[in-house]
Design a protein around this motif. Structure first.
Motif, PDB file in Angstrom:
ATOM      1  N   ALA A   1       0.823  -1.196   0.000  1.00 41.68           N
ATOM      2  CA  ALA A   1       0.000   0.000   0.000  1.00 41.68           C
ATOM      3  C   ALA A   1       0.862   1.252   0.000  1.00 41.68           C
ATOM      4  N   ALA A   2       1.952   1.187   0.773  1.00 44.18           N
ATOM      5  CA  ALA A   2       2.856   2.336   0.825  1.00 44.18           C
ATOM      6  C   ALA A   2       3.468   2.610  -0.530  1.00 44.18           C
ATOM      7  N   PHE A   3       3.879   1.515  -1.220  1.00 48.89           N
ATOM      8  CA  PHE A   3       4.407   1.673  -2.576  1.00 48.89           C
ATOM      9  C   PHE A   3       3.370   2.327  -3.476  1.00 48.89           C
ATOM     10  N   ALA A   4       2.124   1.776  -3.421  1.00 46.08           N
ATOM     11  CA  ALA A   4       1.071   2.250  -4.313  1.00 46.08           C
ATOM     12  C   ALA A   4       0.769   3.719  -4.066  1.00 46.08           C
ATOM     13  N   GLN A   5       0.725   4.144  -2.786  1.00 47.98           N
ATOM     14  CA  GLN A   5       0.420   5.524  -2.458  1.00 47.98           C
ATOM     15  C   GLN A   5       1.530   6.454  -2.920  1.00 47.98           C
ATOM     16  N   ALA A   6       2.748   5.935  -3.013  1.00 47.00           N
ATOM     17  CA  ALA A   6       3.873   6.784  -3.371  1.00 47.00           C
ATOM     18  C   ALA A   6       3.956   7.055  -4.869  1.00 47.00           C
ATOM     19  N   LEU A   7       3.223   6.280  -5.667  1.00 47.34           N
ATOM     20  CA  LEU A   7       3.317   6.442  -7.117  1.00 47.34           C
ATOM     21  C   LEU A   7       2.650   7.745  -7.549  1.00 47.34           C
ATOM     22  N   PRO A   8       3.297   8.482  -8.438  1.00 44.82           N
ATOM     23  CA  PRO A   8       2.711   9.739  -8.918  1.00 44.82           C
ATOM     24  C   PRO A   8       1.535   9.480  -9.860  1.00 44.82           C
ATOM     25  N   ASP A   9       0.674  10.456  -9.982  1.00 42.67           N
ATOM     26  CA  ASP A   9      -0.465  10.404 -10.897  1.00 42.67           C
ATOM     27  C   ASP A   9      -0.149  11.310 -12.076  1.00 42.67           C
TER      28      ASP A   9
ATOM     29  N   GLN B   1      24.646   7.123 -23.782  1.00 43.46           N
ATOM     30  CA  GLN B   1      25.058   8.400 -24.353  1.00 43.46           C
ATOM     31  C   GLN B   1      23.933   9.044 -25.152  1.00 43.46           C
ATOM     32  N   LYS B   2      23.001   8.220 -25.643  1.00 40.11           N
ATOM     33  CA  LYS B   2      21.908   8.725 -26.480  1.00 40.11           C
ATOM     34  C   LYS B   2      20.569   8.767 -25.763  1.00 40.11           C
ATOM     35  N   VAL B   3      20.330   7.809 -24.877  1.00 38.45           N
ATOM     36  CA  VAL B   3      19.018   7.704 -24.228  1.00 38.45           C
ATOM     37  C   VAL B   3      19.197   7.434 -22.740  1.00 38.45           C
ATOM     38  N   ASP B   4      18.137   7.709 -21.988  1.00 36.35           N
ATOM     39  CA  ASP B   4      18.098   7.309 -20.584  1.00 36.35           C
ATOM     40  C   ASP B   4      17.415   5.953 -20.473  1.00 36.35           C
ATOM     41  N   PHE B   5      17.868   5.142 -19.516  1.00 38.99           N
ATOM     42  CA  PHE B   5      17.273   3.832 -19.267  1.00 38.99           C
ATOM     43  C   PHE B   5      16.479   3.842 -17.970  1.00 38.99           C
ATOM     44  N   SER B   6      15.450   3.008 -17.950  1.00 45.91           N
ATOM     45  CA  SER B   6      14.793   2.709 -16.686  1.00 45.91           C
ATOM     46  C   SER B   6      15.680   1.780 -15.874  1.00 45.91           C
ATOM     47  N   ASP B   7      15.281   1.542 -14.636  1.00 40.19           N
ATOM     48  CA  ASP B   7      15.899   0.466 -13.880  1.00 40.19           C
ATOM     49  C   ASP B   7      15.611  -0.854 -14.588  1.00 40.19           C
ATOM     50  N   PRO B   8      16.441  -1.880 -14.400  1.00 40.73           N
ATOM     51  CA  PRO B   8      16.189  -3.163 -15.071  1.00 40.73           C
ATOM     52  C   PRO B   8      14.840  -3.763 -14.654  1.00 40.73           C
ATOM     53  N   TYR B   9      14.124  -4.286 -15.630  1.00 42.58           N
ATOM     54  CA  TYR B   9      12.882  -4.996 -15.315  1.00 42.58           C
ATOM     55  C   TYR B   9      13.031  -6.500 -15.527  1.00 42.58           C
ATOM     56  N   MET B  10      14.155  -6.925 -16.119  1.00 40.75           N
ATOM     57  CA  MET B  10      14.362  -8.347 -16.384  1.00 40.75           C
ATOM     58  C   MET B  10      15.842  -8.615 -16.605  1.00 40.75           C
ATOM     59  N   ARG B  11      16.306  -9.759 -16.165  1.00 35.92           N
ATOM     60  CA  ARG B  11      17.677 -10.218 -16.434  1.00 35.92           C
ATOM     61  C   ARG B  11      17.587 -11.485 -17.273  1.00 35.92           C
ATOM     62  N   SER B  12      18.380 -11.552 -18.310  1.00 36.75           N
ATOM     63  CA  SER B  12      18.302 -12.712 -19.203  1.00 36.75           C
ATOM     64  C   SER B  12      19.695 -13.213 -19.560  1.00 36.75           C
ATOM     65  N   GLU B  13      19.744 -14.417 -20.118  1.00 31.86           N
ATOM     66  CA  GLU B  13      20.981 -15.032 -20.575  1.00 31.86           C
ATOM     67  C   GLU B  13      20.831 -15.434 -22.037  1.00 31.86           C
ATOM     68  N   GLN B  14      21.916 -15.348 -22.794  1.00 34.03           N
ATOM     69  CA  GLN B  14      21.892 -15.685 -24.213  1.00 34.03           C
ATOM     70  C   GLN B  14      22.312 -17.139 -24.453  1.00 34.03           C
ATOM     71  N   PHE B  15      21.658 -17.741 -25.431  1.00 34.42           N
ATOM     72  CA  PHE B  15      21.976 -19.110 -25.823  1.00 34.42           C
ATOM     73  C   PHE B  15      22.042 -19.204 -27.345  1.00 34.42           C
ATOM     74  N   MET B  16      22.563 -20.336 -27.818  1.00 37.33           N
ATOM     75  CA  MET B  16      22.659 -20.597 -29.256  1.00 37.33           C
ATOM     76  C   MET B  16      21.427 -21.356 -29.714  1.00 37.33           C
TER      77      MET B  16
ATOM     78  N   VAL C   1       8.319   5.841 -13.839  1.00 37.52           N
ATOM     79  CA  VAL C   1       8.353   4.472 -14.358  1.00 37.52           C
ATOM     80  C   VAL C   1       9.222   3.601 -13.461  1.00 37.52           C
ATOM     81  N   ASN C   2      10.343   4.122 -13.002  1.00 38.71           N
ATOM     82  CA  ASN C   2      11.181   3.364 -12.072  1.00 38.71           C
ATOM     83  C   ASN C   2      10.425   3.043 -10.781  1.00 38.71           C
ATOM     84  N   ALA C   3       9.648   4.002 -10.296  1.00 39.78           N
ATOM     85  CA  ALA C   3       8.855   3.770  -9.091  1.00 39.78           C
ATOM     86  C   ALA C   3       7.837   2.660  -9.330  1.00 39.78           C
ATOM     87  N   ALA C   4       7.219   2.672 -10.513  1.00 40.21           N
ATOM     88  CA  ALA C   4       6.242   1.634 -10.841  1.00 40.21           C
ATOM     89  C   ALA C   4       6.910   0.272 -10.984  1.00 40.21           C
TER      90      ALA C   4
END
Length: 265
Positions: free
Chosen positions: A20-28, A108-123, A237-240
């Motif tokens: 609830a605290a998280f939800a209340q802290a989110l901007p509208d 250098q060109k864009v801003d990133f959000s915080d990571p939303y997913m971590r992945s690994e590459q395969f063949m 978006v990072n807060a969300a």
């Protein structure tokens, strides 16, 4: 109210208080329109459903939930991967999403959000492939070709982790979309495509034995949404993202798209 009910109510309040605290802290954001661009070529993150023709995937569900929590209206548009980062940098779109690896040179060109997913590459290879079994044996197989999109993490992994570090190596064939690399693999025009393990599993599950993943993970990468430099959307978006991680929403989406969803079914 009985003591047991009071105790239960108290426990529920303690459990729900952090969320609830998280939800209340989110901007509208007041219902403002936010233009989000994607490629629709990276299942199960985002793609076109063959049966319905609709745009679906993990990222769509996540972005729709972020929009709901922050109270903004999403307008989705599409562009190719090779144009996306520059287009977002030029303020043609407010947010970009297509499994974009967070990298210092891109910052250098864009801003990133915080990571939303971590992945690994395969063949990813054809189901009957037996000439090589991992990156080392593929590197020694001089006739083998890799399909990739220029400027992507799989491209650089192919260059520096599988081949010889030469970005002009003729063993790499370039394509405009990830889907085109997979089609070239199926048709025999290339022998390997590097892919995030979850996306690769989706292709394997839908291939009826015509594709498979081989070898171990070739690298770990964090995915983030991209924004024009200085965008005032990054912080909300990072807060969300933090809320959706904390309240289990992302876990639910992971189960839906990476475990339960079957490509082509």
């Amino acid at each position: 109210m009985t003591k047991s009910k009071l105790l239960l109510a108290g426990l529920l309040a303690l459990i729900l208080a952090p969320v609830a605290a998280f939800a209340q802290a989110l901007p509208d954001l007041g219902g403002k329109k936010v233009v989000v661009v994607t490629e629709n070529a990276y299942p199960p993150l985002q793609f076109i459903d063959a049966k319905t023709g609709k745009q679906i995937g993990w990222e769509y569900d996540a972005m729709n939930e972020i929009a709901k929590r922050l109270n903004f209206t999403v307008e989705y548009q599409n562009t190719s991967w090779d144009a996306m980062i520059q287009a977002v940098s030029d303020n043609q779109y407010n947010i970009g999403m297509t499994g974009i690896t967070i990298k210092d040179d891109r910052k250098q060109k864009v801003d990133f959000s915080d990571p939303y997913m971590r992945s690994e590459q395969f063949m990813l290879v054809r189901g009957d492939e037996s000439r090589f079994t991992d990156a080392k044996t593929f590197g020694a197989f001089k006739d083998g070709l890799i399909g990739a999109q220029a400027g992507t993490t799989p491209f650089y992994t192919a260059v520096y982790s599988v081949l010889d570090g030469n970005e002009q190596n003729p063993r790499i064939k370039l394509f405009e979309t990830f889907g085109a690399t997979v089609q070239a693999l199926k048709s025999g025009d290339v022998d390997v495509v590097l892919t995030d393990g979850t996306a690769g599993k989706g292709y394997v599950d839908a291939s009826e034995g015509k594709l498979k993943l081989i070898g171990g993970p070739l690298g770990t990468e964090d995915f983030g949404f991209i924004f024009p430099k200085g965008s005032d959307l990054v912080k909300p978006v990072n807060a969300a993202i933090a809320v959706l991680k904390a309240d289990g929403t992302f876990d639910t989406l992971n189960k839906k798209w990476f475990l339960d969803y079957k490509m082509g079914q």
